[in-house]
Scaffold this active site. Structure first.
Site, PDB file in Angstrom:
ATOM      1  N   LYS A  75     -54.533 -25.887   8.180  1.00 47.44           N
ATOM      2  CA  LYS A  75     -54.910 -25.399   9.510  1.00 47.44           C
ATOM      3  C   LYS A  75     -53.793 -24.529  10.081  1.00 47.44           C
ATOM      4  CE  LYS A  75     -54.569 -27.119  13.757  1.00 47.44           C
ATOM      5  NZ  LYS A  75     -54.484 -25.864  14.520  1.00 47.44           N
ATOM      6  N   GLU A 110     -41.131 -30.237  10.091  1.00 51.66           N
ATOM      7  CA  GLU A 110     -40.183 -29.167  10.448  1.00 51.66           C
ATOM      8  C   GLU A 110     -40.398 -28.875  11.923  1.00 51.66           C
ATOM      9  OE1 GLU A 110     -37.983 -27.988   8.383  1.00 51.66           O
ATOM     10  OE2 GLU A 110     -38.748 -28.901   6.550  1.00 51.66           O
TER      11      GLU A 110
HETATM   12  P1  NAD Z   1     -47.306 -27.137  18.176  1.00 50.04           P
HETATM   13  O1  NAD Z   1     -46.647 -28.415  17.807  1.00 50.04           O
HETATM   14  O2  NAD Z   1     -47.938 -27.041  19.515  1.00 50.04           O
HETATM   15  O3  NAD Z   1     -48.441 -26.756  17.128  1.00 50.04           O
HETATM   16  C1  NAD Z   1     -48.179 -26.619  15.756  1.00 50.04           C
HETATM   17  C2  NAD Z   1     -49.450 -26.883  14.986  1.00 50.04           C
HETATM   18  O4  NAD Z   1     -49.807 -28.242  15.161  1.00 50.04           O
HETATM   19  C3  NAD Z   1     -50.654 -26.069  15.461  1.00 50.04           C
HETATM   20  O5  NAD Z   1     -51.421 -25.692  14.347  1.00 50.04           O
HETATM   21  C4  NAD Z   1     -51.408 -27.071  16.315  1.00 50.04           C
HETATM   22  O6  NAD Z   1     -52.780 -26.809  16.413  1.00 50.04           O
HETATM   23  C5  NAD Z   1     -51.163 -28.352  15.537  1.00 50.04           C
HETATM   24  N1  NAD Z   1     -51.358 -29.593  16.302  1.00 50.04           N
HETATM   25  C6  NAD Z   1     -51.203 -29.795  17.631  1.00 50.04           C
HETATM   26  N2  NAD Z   1     -51.540 -31.070  17.943  1.00 50.04           N
HETATM   27  C7  NAD Z   1     -51.895 -31.684  16.782  1.00 50.04           C
HETATM   28  C8  NAD Z   1     -52.345 -32.988  16.451  1.00 50.04           C
HETATM   29  N3  NAD Z   1     -52.535 -33.942  17.381  1.00 50.04           N
HETATM   30  N4  NAD Z   1     -52.599 -33.263  15.169  1.00 50.04           N
HETATM   31  C9  NAD Z   1     -52.424 -32.334  14.208  1.00 50.04           C
HETATM   32  N5  NAD Z   1     -52.036 -31.068  14.465  1.00 50.04           N
HETATM   33  C10 NAD Z   1     -51.768 -30.750  15.738  1.00 50.04           C
HETATM   34  O7  NAD Z   1     -46.200 -26.012  17.985  1.00 50.04           O
HETATM   35  P2  NAD Z   1     -46.347 -24.469  18.302  1.00 50.04           P
HETATM   36  O8  NAD Z   1     -46.270 -24.290  19.784  1.00 50.04           O
HETATM   37  O9  NAD Z   1     -47.481 -23.889  17.539  1.00 50.04           O
HETATM   38  O10 NAD Z   1     -45.010 -23.897  17.628  1.00 50.04           O
HETATM   39  C11 NAD Z   1     -43.784 -23.830  18.262  1.00 50.04           C
HETATM   40  C12 NAD Z   1     -42.874 -24.945  17.797  1.00 50.04           C
HETATM   41  O11 NAD Z   1     -42.738 -24.913  16.388  1.00 50.04           O
HETATM   42  C13 NAD Z   1     -41.469 -24.824  18.336  1.00 50.04           C
HETATM   43  O12 NAD Z   1     -41.034 -26.093  18.752  1.00 50.04           O
HETATM   44  C14 NAD Z   1     -40.660 -24.366  17.134  1.00 50.04           C
HETATM   45  O13 NAD Z   1     -39.303 -24.703  17.152  1.00 50.04           O
HETATM   46  C15 NAD Z   1     -41.375 -25.062  16.038  1.00 50.04           C
HETATM   47  N6  NAD Z   1     -41.097 -24.423  14.742  1.00 50.04           N
HETATM   48  C16 NAD Z   1     -40.303 -25.078  13.851  1.00 50.04           C
HETATM   49  C17 NAD Z   1     -39.989 -24.484  12.635  1.00 50.04           C
HETATM   50  C18 NAD Z   1     -39.127 -25.170  11.625  1.00 50.04           C
HETATM   51  O14 NAD Z   1     -39.090 -24.729  10.490  1.00 50.04           O
HETATM   52  N7  NAD Z   1     -38.424 -26.236  11.968  1.00 50.04           N
HETATM   53  C19 NAD Z   1     -40.523 -23.234  12.334  1.00 50.04           C
HETATM   54  C20 NAD Z   1     -41.321 -22.597  13.272  1.00 50.04           C
HETATM   55  C21 NAD Z   1     -41.616 -23.200  14.477  1.00 50.04           C
END
Ligand code: NAD
Length: 488
Positions: A181, A256
């Site tokens: 996803k 991550e």
């Molecule tokens: P997010 O956690 O809101 O969403 C990430 C993904 O998780 C999306 O696809 C979302 O639909 C899904 N998701 C949300 N709730 C869920 C649930 N209950 N069950 C399963 N999936 C669910 O993050 P975002 O706003 O899309 O991205 C930004 C964040 O990602 C920042 O905190 C950034 O630091 C982090 N990030 C980390 C890395 C790394 O390698 N450590 C890389 C890129 C981004």
């Protein structure tokens, strides 16, 4: 043509090699952040769609997990080539969906998505397993590295196809079938990947791409009993929620998560290289990279010089429509995210800080409703303020002076996150000492975001659990099984 498809179409799920509407017929609007307008719709898939994807994956698994490494490698290479061949169209789609400058998507995002597939196409042919002879006991152990089965890959919006493929490629290379996803905020290039996989000859059901909100589609993936491992990149709070749900089901987890990375600048560094790199590490992709150095610590004897030069450099950045060639900074990914980032700028004074540059929304001519924000530099007086402790994830950095190694180490480590750190110094002893003591998963010295895909990638503390990259990813996506044979 990919380019034509992106204009106003409905995105569909890619399940069992086919493009399907969501079973419950629920849809979400997809926005172009550079214009602030809806340009399409995407499925909000439910448990039923995930069930369909899991069924397809289950059917495909026995054949896929038994393909020879060469067969698998060849298909992954063809996917890599398919992505590369469509670079201009995919870059346009990424830029439109995410708001990032087209130049960045063209130079970084899409080439890297292609490299991810090529890298793991090669890596799987070189992936060793171990053997241990029990000398004196007349026994030999060898370790099988078997695919897990069906795995879930969930990715964020900041580097959409780049991070999506970073998970999918090793999962497939290791012989798993995948239910994946992408972020609902940036689904377009993941959708376009389906067609590329079909053309490359990836058997139906091996990769299934399902779209929708985290709490519906994502939740259905992490809860599904037949999905045995979850590779997740996203926010720390979401990671914690996923761990809570998936750990009691004994799923393998790779998380991550967020970062609040220190960029530590000593006076003995190569100043010009540091300055130009710090510009990138602060504001590339509108500061929406988990590895951006959002807390800049500068040795006090060059603090005033750095402040002046950095403000001058930042003031030269062009904010504009991502499709304009001279735009250095595009739009933030969504209205909600823009408001979140802005809310931190609004509390600068009460947190004891001072805006040195930027801080205002920007109206871009011809794209008046887009989500643009000036690159922002905030001077802070202590490391405990929210601006230095919470992940802002936008074009906002803080700066603060420090006296010596000991002090800056404390400042750097005094945060709940532990993803990466950047160190600017030409002192070898200091480099070694600090690299060992920084509580992070990745240290860059005199560079930033230089990536060798063989190296372990990931964070400590609230930045995550587990490592991606190279054989680490292949180890995650396989189950080791030891076989002990006794002989006379
Ligand atoms: P997010 O956690 O809101 O969403 C990430 C993904 O998780 C999306 O696809 C979302 O639909 C899904 N998701 C949300 N709730 C869920 C649930 N209950 N069950 C399963 N999936 C669910 O993050 P975002 O706003 O899309 O991205 C930004 C964040 O990602 C920042 O905190 C950034 O630091 C982090 N990030 C980390 C890395 C790394 O390698 N450590 C890389 C890129 C981004």
């Amino acid at each position: 043509m990919v380019g034509e498809k992106t204009s106003s179409m409905k995105i569909q799920n890619y399940i069992d090699g086919k493009f399907l509407n969501p079973i419950a017929d629920q849809w979400i609007d997809n926005y172009n952040p550079s214009k602030g307008e809806v340009y399409g719709q995407i499925p909000n898939s439910t448990k039923e769609d995930i069930e369909l994807a899991v069924t397809a994956a289950k059917k495909a698994f026995p054949v896929w997990s038994n393909t020879t490494l060469n067969e698998r490698s060849e298909i992954l290479s063809k996917i890599a080539k398919g992505i590369f061949d469509k670079l201009p169209e995919l870059a346009k789609a990424e830029s439109k969906d995410n708001g990032k400058p087209l130049s960045l998507a063209t130079k970084i995002d899409i080439p890297r998505a292609s490299s991810n597939f090529q890298f793991f196409a090669d890596a799987i042919t070189q992936f060793p397993s171990e053997a241990h002879e029990s000398i004196g006991l007349n026994a030999i152990n060898f370790t099988l590295r078997q695919p897990i089965g069906i795995v879930g890959c969930i990715s964020p919006w900041n580097l959409p196809l780049y991070l999506f493929t970073w998970k999918i490629a090793p999962a497939l290379a290791a012989g798993n079938c995948v239910v994946a996803k992408p972020s609902e905020v940036t689904p377009m290039t993941a959708f376009l990947l389906g067609e590329i996989c079909n053309k490359a000859g990836l058997p139906s059901g091996v990769l299934n791409i399902v779209h929708g909100l985290g709490q519906t589609t994502g939740q259905a993936i992490i809860e599904h009993a037949n999905i045995k491992a979850i590779s997740f990149t996203g926010g720390t709070a979401t990671g914690a929620h996923i761990a809570k749900t998936a750990a009691p089901m004994f799923k393998k987890l790779s998380l991550e998560l967020g970062g609040k990375n220190p960029n530590i600048i000593f006076a003995d560094c190569d100043y010009e290289k540091m300055l130009s790199t710090t510009l990138r590490s602060s504001f590339a992709n509108q500061g929406q990279i988990c590895l951006c150095g959002s807390r800049i610590f500068v040795e006090e004897n060059i603090y005033e010089r750095f402040k002046k030069d950095f403000i001058r450099k930042v003031s030269q950045l062009t904010i504009g429509n991502p499709f304009d060639e001279d735009s250095d900074i595009g739009a933030l990914v969504s209205k909600n995210h823009l408001e979140k980032v802005k809310s931190y700028i609004d509390i600068v004074e009460e947190e004891g800080g001072k805006v040195l540059y930027g801080g205002e929304k920007v109206i871009v001519s011809g794209s008046e409703n887009g989500y643009y924000l000036q690159p922002t530099i905030i001077e802070v007086s202590n490391n405990d303020c929210k601006l230095n402790q919470e992940e802002i994830f936008g074009p906002v950095v803080t700066i603060m002076p420090f006296k010596n190694e000991e002090e800056v180490l404390k400042l750097a480590n005094n945060v709940k996150y532990g993803l990466s750190a950047t160190l600017w110094t030409n002192n070898l002893n200091r480099t070694m000492k600090m690299s060992k003591q920084l509580q992070v998963g990745i240290v860059w010295v005199n560079t930033w975001l230089m990536r060798d895909l063989r190296t372990p990638f990931g964070g400590v503390k609230a930045s995550g659990v587990g490592r991606e990259g190279g054989f680490e990813a292949l180890r995650f996506f396989t189950e080791p099984k030891n076989v002990c044979i006794s002989y006379d």
